[in-house]
Design an enzyme around this catalytic site. Structure first.
Site, PDB file in Angstrom:
ATOM      1  N   ARG A   1     135.542  17.091  36.794  1.00  0.00           N
ATOM      2  CA  ARG A   1     135.664  15.768  35.608  1.00  0.00           C
ATOM      3  C   ARG A   1     135.133  14.656  36.283  1.00  0.00           C
ATOM      4  NH1 ARG A   1     140.535  19.079  35.175  1.00  0.00           N
ATOM      5  NH2 ARG A   1     140.584  20.044  33.127  1.00  0.00           N
TER       6      ARG A   1
ATOM      7  N   LYS B   1     144.069  17.522  35.662  1.00  0.00           N
ATOM      8  CA  LYS B   1     145.079  17.521  34.541  1.00  0.00           C
ATOM      9  C   LYS B   1     146.460  17.636  34.724  1.00  0.00           C
ATOM     10  CE  LYS B   1     141.746  16.577  30.786  1.00  0.00           C
ATOM     11  NZ  LYS B   1     141.417  17.184  29.308  1.00  0.00           N
TER      12      LYS B   1
ATOM     13  N   HIS C   1     129.489  14.379  31.572  1.00  0.00           N
ATOM     14  CA  HIS C   1     129.940  15.526  31.479  1.00  0.00           C
ATOM     15  C   HIS C   1     128.766  16.700  31.163  1.00  0.00           C
ATOM     16  CE1 HIS C   1     133.982  14.709  31.896  1.00  0.00           C
ATOM     17  NE2 HIS C   1     134.384  15.874  30.972  1.00  0.00           N
TER      18      HIS C   1
ATOM     19  N   ARG D   1     128.889  18.685  34.258  1.00  0.00           N
ATOM     20  CA  ARG D   1     130.042  19.766  34.351  1.00  0.00           C
ATOM     21  C   ARG D   1     129.644  20.906  33.387  1.00  0.00           C
ATOM     22  NH1 ARG D   1     135.697  20.287  34.999  1.00  0.00           N
ATOM     23  NH2 ARG D   1     136.924  20.833  33.244  1.00  0.00           N
TER      24      ARG D   1
ATOM     25  N   HIS E   1     140.770  24.507  33.730  1.00  0.00           N
ATOM     26  CA  HIS E   1     141.195  24.665  32.323  1.00  0.00           C
ATOM     27  C   HIS E   1     142.536  25.396  32.204  1.00  0.00           C
ATOM     28  CE1 HIS E   1     136.919  24.374  30.730  1.00  0.00           C
ATOM     29  NE2 HIS E   1     137.355  23.396  30.552  1.00  0.00           N
TER      30      HIS E   1
ATOM     31  N   TYR F   1     132.015  28.363  26.514  1.00  0.00           N
ATOM     32  CA  TYR F   1     130.687  28.335  27.163  1.00  0.00           C
ATOM     33  C   TYR F   1     129.826  29.846  27.087  1.00  0.00           C
ATOM     34  CZ  TYR F   1     132.012  24.194  29.617  1.00  0.00           C
ATOM     35  OH  TYR F   1     132.527  22.812  29.950  1.00  0.00           O
TER      36      TYR F   1
END
Length: 308
Positions: free
Chosen positions: A157, A181, A252, A255, A278, A287
């Protein structure tokens, strides 16, 4: 007209602070997420106070629904509406958990579900042009090339890339450790070309950017401080322009390209999920729709009832 985003009235503020403290310390949410929740809940509190609601203990389901309706009327995006409603729901559950309320006033609330937008990706040729555009032998040139190579090689990220430190990277083993995260640690492989670019930057670039106050930040600006997310965005934008890419390239995109190209090459979706950090496989599954032609080609090639 949108409701004032300034701090909540005193009758609501204490519970908001307690909730945010819990989310930060116990749930490990990032500072950016906490800041977003604060703005959302302060906004809700102002709306409720204008409606003569005394505090969070007095909020009814109708009061909460009125706030959500006001947001829709104010033309907030679907994503913003979903986030604001999520913040309110979590606060309501916190109040019940802390025995400050007997009921969850958001239990019957419904809100819009964000549409799953297809992530913008670059073709392999476009990525090659972008990386080649970061050329030159000056310290900042070496930094930019290393940054872009690592971005595409690791799928980090933007915030993770900007906050990277020397201690997180092991170039000999070809991996890095990153805290994503929720402060969750994960190990991400770094490809050979990226390792070469990073080594060159460490040896011939970064030492020239170091200043007496420099810490352990990996990517430095000309003042010897860590690159900000804005500076990183500008590097990607400038490199895309030099590469002659006509469409707008956001950070992004690298990424997303990392994930898409891995999937196209046959990588396992669970492995991609782990590398991207994730929490849910459903987030990674978006994706699988990026390269529909690949699926058509595989079907045409391998299905027993393929066309003759």
């Amino acid at each position: 007209m949108r409701v004032d985003h300034s701090r909540a009235p005193a009758a609501f503020a204490g519970d908001i602070e307690a909730f945010l403290g819990y989310m930060s310390l116990e749930r490990g949410l990032s500072a950016n997420t906490i800041s977003s929740y604060r703005r959302d809940l302060d906004q809700a509190a102002h709306f409720l106070a204008l409606g003569k609601v005394a505090d969070w203990r007095a909020v009814s389901a109708a009061d909460a629904a009125g706030w959500v309706h006001s947001l829709s009327a104010a033309k907030y995006t679907v994503a913003s509406l979903a986030r604001k409603l999520s913040a309110l729901r979590m606060l309501a559950r916190f109040l019940v958990r802390e025995k400050l309320r007997d009921d969850d006033f958001t239990a019957l609330l419904t809100g819009p579900k964000p549409s799953r937008k297809m992530p913008g990706t670059l073709s392999e040729g476009e990525v090659a042009r972008l990386l080649a555009a970061a050329s030159g032998g000056q310290p900042r040139d070496l930094r930019d090339r290393a940054l872009l190579e690592l971005f595409y090689s690791s799928g980090l990220r933007v915030s993770e890339l900007a906050g990277l430190t020397l201690q997180q990277i092991d170039l000999q083993q070809g991996f890095l450790r990153v805290f994503g995260k929720g402060s969750k640690e994960r190990v991400v492989p770094v490809g050979g070309r990226a390792c070469e670019a990073l080594t060159t930057y460490l040896v011939s670039g970064r030492p020239h950017l170091v200043r007496p106050h420099t810490g352990s930040q990996f990517f430095l600006n000309h003042r010897g401080r860590g690159l900000s997310r804005v500076a990183l965005w500008m590097i990607v934008k400038a490199s895309a322009q030099r590469a002659g890419l006509t469409r707008k390239v956001k950070p992004h995109a690298l990424r997303h390209s990392f994930a898409t190209h891995l999937l196209t090459g046959g990588a396992d979706l669970r492995a991609i999920q782990e590398m991207l950090g994730h929490a849910s496989i459903s987030t990674t599954q978006i994706y699988t729709a990026v390269e529909p032609q690949r699926l058509l080609d595989h079907h045409a090639k391998f299905h027993p009832r393929k066309r003759g």
